[in-house]
Design an enzyme around this catalytic site. Structure first.
Site, PDB file in Angstrom:
ATOM      1  N   CYS A   2      28.181  38.256  37.115  1.00  0.00           N
ATOM      2  CA  CYS A   2      28.500  39.171  37.618  1.00  0.00           C
ATOM      3  C   CYS A   2      27.903  39.608  39.199  1.00  0.00           C
ATOM      4  CB  CYS A   2      28.372  40.659  36.906  1.00  0.00           C
ATOM      5  SG  CYS A   2      29.065  42.059  37.524  1.00  0.00           S
ATOM      6  N   ARG A  27      29.774  47.258  39.025  1.00  0.00           N
ATOM      7  CA  ARG A  27      30.609  46.183  38.715  1.00  0.00           C
ATOM      8  C   ARG A  27      30.432  45.925  37.003  1.00  0.00           C
ATOM      9  NH1 ARG A  27      31.448  42.322  42.691  1.00  0.00           N
ATOM     10  NH2 ARG A  27      31.329  40.566  41.113  1.00  0.00           N
ATOM     11  N   TRP A  75      27.007  39.567  33.261  1.00  0.00           N
ATOM     12  CA  TRP A  75      28.188  40.003  32.559  1.00  0.00           C
ATOM     13  C   TRP A  75      28.632  38.836  31.422  1.00  0.00           C
ATOM     14  CZ3 TRP A  75      33.732  39.387  31.527  1.00  0.00           C
ATOM     15  CH2 TRP A  75      34.256  40.509  31.125  1.00  0.00           C
ATOM     16  N   ASN A 101      27.313  33.123  38.789  1.00  0.00           N
ATOM     17  CA  ASN A 101      28.672  33.648  38.391  1.00  0.00           C
ATOM     18  C   ASN A 101      29.696  32.728  38.099  1.00  0.00           C
ATOM     19  OD1 ASN A 101      27.188  36.223  38.750  1.00  0.00           O
ATOM     20  ND2 ASN A 101      28.506  36.756  40.573  1.00  0.00           N
ATOM     21  N   GLY A 102      30.646  32.722  37.097  1.00  0.00           N
ATOM     22  CA  GLY A 102      31.830  31.929  36.978  1.00  0.00           C
ATOM     23  C   GLY A 102      31.589  31.167  35.674  1.00  0.00           C
ATOM     24  N   GLU A 484      55.217  48.339  31.490  1.00  0.00           N
ATOM     25  CA  GLU A 484      53.918  48.394  32.278  1.00  0.00           C
ATOM     26  C   GLU A 484      53.984  48.797  34.004  1.00  0.00           C
ATOM     27  OE1 GLU A 484      49.835  47.898  33.519  1.00  0.00           O
ATOM     28  OE2 GLU A 484      51.057  48.573  31.625  1.00  0.00           O
ATOM     29  N   LYS A 488      52.171  52.192  35.481  1.00  0.00           N
ATOM     30  CA  LYS A 488      51.465  52.015  36.663  1.00  0.00           C
ATOM     31  C   LYS A 488      51.826  53.256  37.551  1.00  0.00           C
ATOM     32  CE  LYS A 488      48.479  50.239  35.557  1.00  0.00           C
ATOM     33  NZ  LYS A 488      48.757  50.088  34.262  1.00  0.00           N
ATOM     34  N   GLU A 491      51.027  56.676  36.163  1.00  0.00           N
ATOM     35  CA  GLU A 491      49.613  56.821  36.143  1.00  0.00           C
ATOM     36  C   GLU A 491      48.931  57.214  37.432  1.00  0.00           C
ATOM     37  OE1 GLU A 491      47.422  54.032  32.902  1.00  0.00           O
ATOM     38  OE2 GLU A 491      48.435  53.007  34.535  1.00  0.00           O
ATOM     39  N   HIS A 507      72.920  53.685  26.248  1.00  0.00           N
ATOM     40  CA  HIS A 507      72.759  54.498  24.885  1.00  0.00           C
ATOM     41  C   HIS A 507      72.121  55.862  25.336  1.00  0.00           C
ATOM     42  CE1 HIS A 507      74.533  51.322  22.493  1.00  0.00           C
ATOM     43  NE2 HIS A 507      73.566  50.449  23.093  1.00  0.00           N
ATOM     44  N   LYS A 606      38.803  55.646  31.760  1.00  0.00           N
ATOM     45  CA  LYS A 606      38.884  54.293  31.532  1.00  0.00           C
ATOM     46  C   LYS A 606      39.164  53.872  30.051  1.00  0.00           C
ATOM     47  CE  LYS A 606      39.255  50.188  33.456  1.00  0.00           C
ATOM     48  NZ  LYS A 606      40.756  49.577  33.846  1.00  0.00           N
TER      49      LYS A 606
END
Length: 611
Positions: A2, A27, A75, A101-102, A484, A488, A491, A507, A606
């Site tokens: 992270c 983050r 993370w 990170n990764g 979706e 979006k 939202e 229909h 969230k």
């Protein structure tokens, strides 16, 4: 992964590093740690699971004075979120420490070789192997030893390294994960995000893929992994400290859409091999049950439900068993027959969605094996599951999901392929073609975004911003994308939008179409393309303007659409990953044109933790 912060210079490093971590807390993370080389030349390391406050408490009256150090918020990807797995990690000598990170894809073979050579690895992480590789290569030059270690790594990384015997020197390196160098008079900084160091300097060098940075207080030398010197330009940060947390983007949503190629690389890493095999080790706890599964139930809400529709279709296509996606809030009140032959897959970004957790518990009570697909290590859903697949997409701050949707779809297709392999239903040729398409997704997603920008999707959004409403349509794998895409838009812009299976237009919904209600058609290459085009023509006959998402090279679509957003060609079941990219951007720019709160839309949260 992270947050990374590093410092070398004349000031006391500890407070600078801790403040840098504080600026990266947005983050999301599950542990924090710090390493300092003291004035006496000792290496001081402290790390704690949980919030940064836990680390601060542990450091009270103990933080040594030091002019160099590293700090990290983790993370979790490999290994549980606990003190031992937190970064930094130290080698056998106690001289070298690493933060990362990764994901190191070949960490298992590296760990096995290191342990066979006598190295003692104390954590469950992939990162610790890097410290020991550097230890093996070290001969007085920490940068050269780091380069030697990097040449053995496969995967994605941003790393920071120090050696207590070189007490003014930091080394950083990146491959597919961000890392930035900060420069000031007599001091240098390293960070995963400008936000961590912007309070101290506005002079930065953004490292590029494969770069290795050798930092001293007097400046930085950048090389490739072979030691060849590279010329990297210094930039000035012109945005404010607050916007620096967004990496210079106006909104987290936009930043996270730009992070989608990186998110895809992370969720694919370790699951699709270099020889195009699909391997999901996380299924080991239920591997013995998969041959006896008679059907699959996917439980999810909102965006995760739309991703699950793709997952259900992929399971039926690849494994040849019945699979169904159900909205979590409905599942408990009209449950299907549930028993030990029913595999339940619970999909939730946060892992805390109450409407998904409750039906998952019901399934467990009735003897179903449960697999969780989530972005959050240690979340509630993982405690209800027999096995868990983590999206590894990185934290998502904006309320409207973007990179977690593409990671969910990709992870579910990978999961479907792995289940099919376990049941002997996936032939080698199909596995190879699907794996190649999956491996191409990060670059394809970047190209889809670039295509949308080249088409000036922001101007497109402004042209249609005053529309009465929008109708999104798709068929087959493009139907969940239409759902979706419509979600979006409503939202973040508060414009009414509906997603429909294109064949349903006649229909009833077609009554809404006219010159003030555009038709958005997800018309990527598919086995039902011609059927979809017929439905699009029904909309055009009602004077609706047509905005199409289409596959590059389509020779027909220009005859049927007023506006076209092109995406690269891919395997049909992966098409939602690419087709959603321009629709996300369209929703974002429409919201910006309307002046809404893009990152925190009204009435939304969230993580929905109540039923």
């Amino acid at each position: 992964m992270c947050g990374i912060v590093g410092y070398t210079g004349p000031r006391d490093a500890g407070p600078i590093l801790l403040e840098g971590l504080r600026r990266l807390e947005y983050r999301g993370y599950d542990s924090a740690g710090i390493a300092l080389v003291t004035e006496d030349g000792d290496l001081f390391v402290e790390k704690k699971a949980g919030k940064l406050a836990n680390l601060r408490t542990a450091l009270v009256d103990r933080t040594p004075h030091a002019g160099i150090g590293l700090a990290h918020t983790r993370w979790a990807t490999h290994g549980r979120p606990n003190d031992e797995n937190a970064h930094p990690h130290v080698d056998c000598t106690g001289d070298i420490t690493v933060i990362h990170n990764g994901i190191i894809e070949n960490f298992r073979e590296l760990r096995d070789r290191l342990e066979a050579s006598g190295h003692v690895l104390r954590s469950e992480t992939d990162t610790e192997a890097v410290a020991h590789l550097i230890e093996e290569a070290y001969a007085g030059d920490i940068a050269e030893a780091t380069r030697a270690a990097l040449r053995q790594l496969d995967g994605a990384y941003a790393i920071a390294v120090l050696h207590r015997g070189e007490p003014d020197r930091l080394v950083g390196a990146r491959m597919n994960v961000p890392l930035v160098v900060g420069l000031a008079d007599g001091e240098s900084f390293l960070a995963s995000d400008v936000a961590a160091i912007h309070a101290h300097t506005d002079r930065v060098v953004f490292l590029e893929e494969g770069d290795v940075a050798d930092l001293r207080p007097t400046g930085v030398i950048v090389t490739d992994v072979t030691g060849h010197c590279l010329d990297r330009a210094e930039s000035r940060v012109t945005w404010t400290a607050e916007s620096a947390e967004k990496g210079g983007y106006d909104h987290f949503m936009l930043k996270e859409m730009y992070e989608q190629p990186e998110a895809l690389r992370s969720c694919i890493a370790g699951r699709v091999t270099r020889d195009d095999r699909i391997v999901v080790d996380e299924l080991a706890p239920v591997a013995g049950l998969l041959a006896g599964i008679e059907r699959v139930e996917l439980i999810a809400c909102g965006t995760a439900y739309y991703a699950s529709l793709v997952g259900a279709a992929a399971l039926q296509d690849l494994a040849g068993i019945p699979a169904r996606a159900t909205v979590g809030s409905e599942f408990r009140y009209a449950p299907p027959p549930l028993d030990g032959h029913t595999l339940v897959i619970a999909v939730t970004q946060s892992g805390e969605t109450a409407d998904t957790i409750a039906p998952t518990r019901l399934a467990r009570e009735r003897g179903c094996p449960v697999v969780a697909v989530t972005n959050t290590v240690g979340s509630a859903i993982t405690r209800e599951a027999d096995a868990a697949l983590f999206l590894q997409a990185g934290p998502e701050i904006a309320v409207a999901a973007s990179k977690t949707f593409v990671a969910q779809v990709t992870t579910l297709v990978i999961l479907a392929a792995a289940i099919s392999k376990a049941r002997g239903a996936l032939g080698r040729d199909r596995e190879r073609s699907l794996a190649r398409a999956i491996r191409a997704l990060p670059d394809d997603a970047r190209k889809a975004r670039e295509n949308a920008e080249a088409a000036d999707v922001a101007a497109l959004a402004r042209r249609y911003v005053n529309s009465r409403g929008f109708m999104y349509v798709g068929r087959g794998y493009s139907f969940p994308t239409a759902l979706e895409g419509a979600l979006k838009l409503k939202e973040v812009s508060y414009i009414h939008a509906e997603g429909y299976a294109a064949g349903e237009l006649k229909h009833g919904p077609i009554s809404l179409l006219d010159a003030e209600c555009p038709l958005v058609a997800v018309a990527t290459r598919s086995s039902v393309y011609e059927k979809l085009i017929s439905n699009v023509m029904e909309g055009r006959a009602r004077d609706a303007r047509v905005i199409a998402v289409a596959t590059e090279g389509d020779p027909q679509i220009e005859r049927f659409a007023d506006e076209i957003l092109w995406v690269p060609d891919t395997d049909e079941m992966l098409s939602p990953v690419l087709a959603i990219v321009p629709l996300q951007l369209f929703a974002y720019h429409t919201a910006v044109a309307r002046g809404t709160d893009v990152d925190q839309p009204r009435n939304l949260a969230k993580s929905v933790t109540v039923e």
